[in-house]
Every structure is written in C-alpha cells, then in structure tokens.
Design a protein around this motif. Sequence first.
Motif, short mmCIF file in Angstrom:
data_model
loop_
_atom_site.label_atom_id
_atom_site.label_comp_id
_atom_site.label_asym_id
_atom_site.label_seq_id
_atom_site.Cartn_x
_atom_site.Cartn_y
_atom_site.Cartn_z
N THR A 1 0.84 -1.19 0.00
CA THR A 1 0.00 0.00 0.00
C THR A 1 0.88 1.24 0.00
O THR A 1 1.81 1.34 0.80
N LYS B 1 -3.48 -8.90 0.62
CA LYS B 1 -3.09 -7.70 1.37
C LYS B 1 -3.41 -7.98 2.83
O LYS B 1 -4.51 -8.44 3.14
N LYS C 1 -2.73 0.36 -4.19
CA LYS C 1 -1.82 -0.77 -4.10
C LYS C 1 -0.91 -0.87 -5.32
O LYS C 1 -1.29 -0.50 -6.41
#
Length: 102
Positions: A16, A64, A50
């Motif tokens: 991220t 994630k 992302k």
Amino acid sequence: MAKVAWVVDPTDNVATILGPEVEAGSKIAVEIDGVEVEVPVNNKIIYGHKIAIKPIAKGETILKYGLSLGKATEDIKVGDHVHLNNIESNRGRGDLSKKEAE
C-alpha cells in the motif's frame, strides 16, 4: 531511498502506498519479511492504492494483510497499479460463500 509503501504480511503480493503519490518510471523501497527490495513503478499510484510487489497471474488471489481481496482479472506485473481495473473483488459480495471468497 525513502519508504513510501507498506507490506504487512510476507504472503502479500501487493503493498500500500503511504506517502505522496508515486510517479511512473520511479522506484520505491519495500520491506518484505525484513528484506528491503526495490520495486519499479509502472503507473502513477496515489496514496492508499496498491502496487504489485510480486507477479500476479490472471485468476490469482490478491493478498493484502495476508487476506484475500479478490482475484486478478488480468496478468499483473511487479510495479503495476492494483485497483478496480484489474481486480474482481470478493468483498461485500453476497453471491459467494465464505469458502468461495478465500
């Protein structure tokens, strides 16, 4: 090189972006399981979005925080922006059972 991306779980295939937007053609440092790697940036990516830190094949699960966000709708290269344009989300879908969403 300043860290502008965060990886929580070593199984994650995306990071991220935490800092300001990153420009296409630049490179960012990402720490994966204690090892710092340099990731090319293929597309402009804004805060909170992302970036692929591993190659992701079409149909592969996007991970994630060690959790599935959905499946890749196309092959995604390291450094590509990972967002609604190339993910079929499994979150908030009432048509999938919990097992199917994993």
